[in-house]
Design a protein around this motif. Structure first.
Motif, PDB file in Angstrom:
ATOM      1  N   ALA A   1       7.515   4.269  -5.228  1.00 48.18           N
ATOM      2  CA  ALA A   1       6.871   4.332  -6.783  1.00 48.18           C
ATOM      3  C   ALA A   1       7.581   5.000  -7.358  1.00 48.18           C
TER       4      ALA A   1
ATOM      5  N   LEU B   1       5.753   4.622   0.574  1.00 43.84           N
ATOM      6  CA  LEU B   1       5.075   4.146  -0.654  1.00 43.84           C
ATOM      7  C   LEU B   1       5.141   5.049  -2.114  1.00 43.84           C
TER       8      LEU B   1
ATOM      9  N   LEU C   1       8.598  -4.391  -0.974  1.00 42.75           N
ATOM     10  CA  LEU C   1       7.098  -4.890  -0.958  1.00 42.75           C
ATOM     11  C   LEU C   1       6.833  -5.907   0.068  1.00 42.75           C
TER      12      LEU C   1
ATOM     13  N   ILE D   1       1.342   2.353  -7.192  1.00 45.45           N
ATOM     14  CA  ILE D   1       1.204   1.645  -6.079  1.00 45.45           C
ATOM     15  C   ILE D   1       0.271   2.483  -5.244  1.00 45.45           C
TER      16      ILE D   1
END
Length: 214
Positions: free
Chosen positions: A158, A154, A189, A165
């Motif tokens: 981002a 993540l 996502l 995030i």
């Protein structure tokens, strides 16, 4: 991007990946939110990485090629490699060939990174060598995950979207396997939410929170 990067010879916006061919035939890819200046003359080939990350596939040329960063210099020895700015550090990942690293303030701390490895350095020292992540493919618009921790994935995702995030520490170590399209981070996502026991909450279009599913 830093202010100087807005005037760079080559730059990309958030989420953009760009490929170009340099005057010597070297192929250059700029990753998301990146900027580089070019300095070519009859004696040398120099790139100044001002922000982000680049991938270089070097062309044969008698002039030395150097990549300058705030931490120091990387000099390829005929190769395919990435250079990425990470705060006060520079990280070099070598896919083919070798790359020499020279910290700006400690030239005696130089190192050579071999193919299949990556190494970070700052202006004073070179850090421990590590294996290069398998299947690196951001230049093709793909984010690879081979048992990659969700939090790490993540953080990388981002970089390709405007906003933030946030990942709950309770799910950050969850391992992820797959390949994900960087051109559509919302799709990624949704896919993660559909396949993992997590919930993706969009507080605003620019603020996303990932936590364990109730």
């Amino acid at each position: 991007l830093p202010v100087a990067a807005w005037r760079a010879d080559l730059r990309t916006a958030v989420g953009e990946i760009r490929e170009t061919t340099l005057p010597d035939g070297t192929r250059l890819w700029l990753n998301t939110d990146s900027a580089v200046n070019l300095d070519y003359d009859t004696a040398h080939r120099r790139l100044d990485l001002l922000a982000g990350e680049i991938l270089l596939e070097t062309a044969a040329d008698p002039r030395p090629l150097t990549i300058h960063t705030p931490a120091g210099t990387a000099q390829p020895l005929g190769t395919l490699f990435t250079v990425r700015l990470e705060g006060n550090h520079t990280r070099v990942g070598v896919r083919q060939g070798r790359v020499a690293l020279y910290p700006d303030q400690s030239r005696d701390q130089s190192a050579i990174v071999e193919a299949g490895h990556q190494q970070a350095f700052n202006s004073r020292r070179v850090f421990d060598v590590a294996p290069l992540a398998r299947g690196s493919a951001w230049e093709r618009g793909i984010l690879m995950a081979d048992n990659r921790p969700l939090g790490d994935l993540l953080d990388e995702l981002a970089r390709y979207r405007v906003g933030v995030i946030r990942c709950d520490p309770a799910v950050a170590d969850m391992e992820v396997v797959g390949s994900f399209p960087l051109a559509d981070t919302d799709r990624v996502l949704r896919g993660l939410e559909a396949t993992l026991p997590i919930t993706v909450t969009r507080v605003t279009p620019w603020w996303v929170r990932v936590a364990a599913r109730d």
